[in-house]
Motif scaffolding. Structure first.
Motif, PDB file in Angstrom:
ATOM      1  N   ASP A 264      46.572  33.327  53.668  1.00  0.00           N
ATOM      2  CA  ASP A 264      45.973  33.591  54.977  1.00  0.00           C
ATOM      3  C   ASP A 264      44.898  34.678  54.937  1.00  0.00           C
ATOM      4  O   ASP A 264      44.076  34.743  55.854  1.00  0.00           O
ATOM      5  N   ILE A 265      44.900  35.520  53.907  1.00  0.00           N
ATOM      6  CA  ILE A 265      43.797  36.491  53.868  1.00  0.00           C
ATOM      7  C   ILE A 265      42.905  36.357  52.634  1.00  0.00           C
ATOM      8  O   ILE A 265      41.899  37.032  52.519  1.00  0.00           O
ATOM      9  N   HIS A 266      43.273  35.465  51.718  1.00  0.00           N
ATOM     10  CA  HIS A 266      42.452  35.288  50.507  1.00  0.00           C
ATOM     11  C   HIS A 266      41.076  34.730  50.888  1.00  0.00           C
ATOM     12  O   HIS A 266      40.971  33.770  51.644  1.00  0.00           O
ATOM     13  N   ASP A 267      40.052  35.368  50.314  1.00  0.00           N
ATOM     14  CA  ASP A 267      38.688  34.910  50.586  1.00  0.00           C
ATOM     15  C   ASP A 267      37.981  34.782  49.236  1.00  0.00           C
ATOM     16  O   ASP A 267      37.639  35.783  48.611  1.00  0.00           O
ATOM     17  N   GLN A 270      35.049  36.954  48.434  1.00  0.00           N
ATOM     18  CA  GLN A 270      35.271  38.397  48.266  1.00  0.00           C
ATOM     19  C   GLN A 270      36.136  38.733  47.046  1.00  0.00           C
ATOM     20  O   GLN A 270      36.270  39.888  46.680  1.00  0.00           O
ATOM     21  N   CYS A 271      36.722  37.707  46.450  1.00  0.00           N
ATOM     22  CA  CYS A 271      37.708  37.947  45.391  1.00  0.00           C
ATOM     23  C   CYS A 271      37.031  38.456  44.117  1.00  0.00           C
ATOM     24  O   CYS A 271      36.127  37.809  43.587  1.00  0.00           O
TER      25      CYS A 271
END
Ligand code: ATP
Ligand code: MG
Length: 442
Positions: A264-267, A270-271
Motif C-alpha cells: 500500500d505504500i510501495h512506490d 521512489q524505491c
C-alpha cells in the motif's frame, strides 16, 4: 500427560474449509475448532502453544518496564465518541446494546479506554513516562475472516500504550518497543522485518509493521535483499539493559535503514533498490507500532501539569502484537509434509514418548519409567501409551510436531537403548536412556 487421557481430537483427512497449511494443520492436530466464522475455541494442545507465545510476548514487554493491566472486552460507546472514532470505525466494530439500551461495543483496540484511565489518574509530569499493556481478546467484524486464526474476528492481541511528556520521550518509548518486538519475534525463531506502514484507523505519522515473509501472507511486501541476511538475534539481555537512548536509536536506525515497504505504500518510482535486486514477497503482519502524539490526548483532555504551572497533552504511542495470529504464522514458517515442527521456545511439549508395543509388559515398564524420569526433571512430555500401530503413533507425533520423539520398543530394550528422533532434522540416534534424557534436557 498420557495421550490415552488427553483431549486431542485429530483429523486424518485435510479439512475442506482450510486453504492454507497452518489452518489445515491446526485443525488436523486438534489445536482449535471453529465455533462461528472467524471465532475459534482453543483445545488443550493449541492453548499450550498460545500460552507459550503469550508468555514470550509478556516477558519482553515487562523487560522494557511496561506494566501489565487487563482492560475489559466490552466498552461503552460514549468513550469512543470522545475521540470521534465511534462513527469513523465503521462496520468492523461489533456494536451491542445492553438491557438498558446503552450502546456498548466489543473492543477492536483500546486507545480510548487506556487514555481515560491515565487521564483520570495522572496529573503531573512527575508521573511520566508510563507504558501500560494488556493481552486481551479483540473483536473486529472482518469482511472476510479466513485462514483460521490468521484472520479471525475474535483474536488475541497484546496492545501496549505509551504516555510521555514530549515528543523526544515518546520516540524513546517507541524505540524501546521496537527493540522489544525484534527480541520477541527472534525468541520464537521468526524473522519479522519492520516496514514503514500506513497508520490506518489508529492514526499518527510514524508506524512500522513487522512482517514475517511467507507465501501465504496477505500483504504484498518489497524488501532490500540484505534484510534476508540480517542477524535478528543481536540483542541479548545484557545489551538491552545496558543501552541508553542513543544505542536504542541507533539500533532502530540499523533495522529500518534499508528499504522495506508493504504494497500500500510501495512506490517503484521512489524505491532506491534496483528492480532486479528488490525482493518481492508476501508477508504476515505479526505486529505494528504507532506513534501518534496527541491524537487521543487532546480530544479526551489527557493533560499533565508541568513544573512551570502550564499544562501539556500527553504524547502517546500504541503497539500491537497478534498473539493468536502468531500461532498460525509459526506453523507457516515451521512445517513439512508430515506436519508441524515447533521451535523449542513455543513447543506445547518438549518430547513425545512413544511406546511402540503397548501390550508388551517390558515395553510398558520401560516407557513408564522414562515417563517418570522425564517428569521428575521437569521436562514436559506427551506419552503415547495408546494401543495403536507404530505407524499411527509416528504419524501422530510428526503431525503435532514436538521437538523430540523418544521411542521405546522391544529391539531397543533387548539392546539396552532407546531411539531418539529430532523432529526438525529427522536425525535418529540409538542411545542409552540416560544419554537420551540428557540430549532432550539441553
Ligand atoms: P491487518 O492489516 O492484518 O488487518 P491491522 O493492521 O488492522 O491488521 P492492528 O490494528 O495493527 O491490525 O493490530 C495489531 C496486530 O493484531 C496486527 O499486527 C495483527 O498481528 C493482529 N491482528 C489484526 N487483525 C487481526 C485479525 N483479524 N486476526 C488475527 N490477528 C489480527
Ligand atoms: Mg496493523
Amino acid at each position: 500427560m498420557r495421550l490415552s487421557q488427553y483431549f486431542l481430537p485429530l483429523i486424518r483427512e485435510n479439512p475442506n474449509e482450510a486453504q492454507i497449511v497452518s489452518h489445515r494443520l491446526m485443525l488436523r492436530a486438534g489445536m482449535v475448532r471453529q465455533s462461528a466464522a472467524g471465532i475459534y475455541s482453543w483445545l488443550p494442545l493449541g492453548l499450550r502453544v498460545l500460552k507459550r507465545v503469550e508468555q514470550i510476548v509478556r516477558e519482553e514487554q515487562d523487560r522494557t518496564g511496561a506494566q501489565e493491566i487487563l482492560m475489559p472486552t466490552i466498552q461503552p460507546a460514549d468513550l469512543w465518541r470522545e475521540s470521534g472514532r465511534y462513527d469513523d470505525y465503521g462496520e468492523e466494530m461489533l456494536r451491542i446494546r445492553d438491557r438498558h439500551e446503552r450502546e456498548m461495543l466489543y473492543g477492536p483496540t483500546n486507545e480510548e479506554m487506556v487514555t481515560a484511565i491515565v487521564r483520570d489518574a495522572i496529573k503531573s509530569y512527575r508521573d511520566l513516562p508510563k507504558n501500560l499493556y494488556h493481552i486481551q481478546w479483540k473483536f473486529r467484524d472482518e469482511v472476510r475472516p479466513r485462514f483460521g486464526v490468521m484472520r479471525g474476528r475474535e483474536f488475541l492481541m497484546k496492545d501496549a500504550y505509551s504516555f510521555d511528556l514530549d515528543a523526544a520521550g515518546a520516540k524513546h518509548s517507541y524505540n524501546k518497543m521496537f527493540v522489544a518486538y525484534l527480541r520477541t519475534f527472534a525468541r520464537m525463531g521468526l524473522k519479522a522485518i519492520p516496514m514503514r506502514a500506513e497508520t490506518g484507523p489508529i492514526g499518527g505519522d510514524l508506524s512500522h509493521e513487522f512482517q514475517v515473509l511467507a507465501e501465504t501472507g496477505e500483504s504484498e511486501v518489497f524488501v532490500h535483499p540484505d534484510y534476508l541476511e540480517m542477524d535478528w538475534e543481536s540483542f541479548d539481555d545484557g545489551w538491552y539493559q545496558a543501552s541508553g537512548r542513543d544505542a536504542l536509536e541507533a539500533a532502530v536506525a540499523h533495522f529500518t535503514g534499508l528499504y522495506a515497504a508493504t504494497g500500500d505504500i510501495h512506490d517503484p518510482a521512489q524505491c532506491p533498490v534496483p528492480a532486479d535486486k528488490l525482493v518481492t514477497a508476501r508477508g504476515i503482519e505479526v505486529g505494528q507500532t504507532f506513534y501518534f502524539g496527541t491524537k487521543y490526548s487532546v480530544p479526551m483532555g489527557a493533560v499533565v501539569n508541568l513544573a512551570d504551572g502550564r499544562s501539556a497533552p500527553l504524547e502517546m504511542g500504541s503497539y500491537g502484537i497478534g498473539v493468536s495470529r502468531l500461532v498460525g504464522a509459526l506453523i507457516e514458517a515451521n512445517h513439512d509434509d508430515g506436519g508441524i515442527i515447533w521451535p523449542d521456545s513455543v513447543a506445547p511439549f518438549r518430547v513425545g514418548l512413544i511406546n511402540l508395543r503397548a501390550g508388551d509388559a517390558k515395553c510398558a515398564v520401560a516407557a513408564d519409567e522414562l515417563y517418570a524420569r522425564l517428569s521428575d526433571r521437569g521436562i514436559e512430555v506427551l506419552y503415547d501409551d495408546r494401543d495403536e500401530s507404530p505407524g499411527a503413533k509416528f504419524a501422530t507425533m510428526d503431525l503435532i510436531g514436538l521437538p523430540w520423539q523418544l521411542i521405546v520398543g522391544p529391539r531397543g530394550i533387548a539392546a539396552g537403548t532407546v531411539e531418539l528422533k529430532n523432529r526438525r532434522s529427522g536425525e535418529r540416534l540409538e542411545l542409552a536412556a540416560e544419554a537420551a534424557l540428557q540430549r532432550i534436557a539441553t
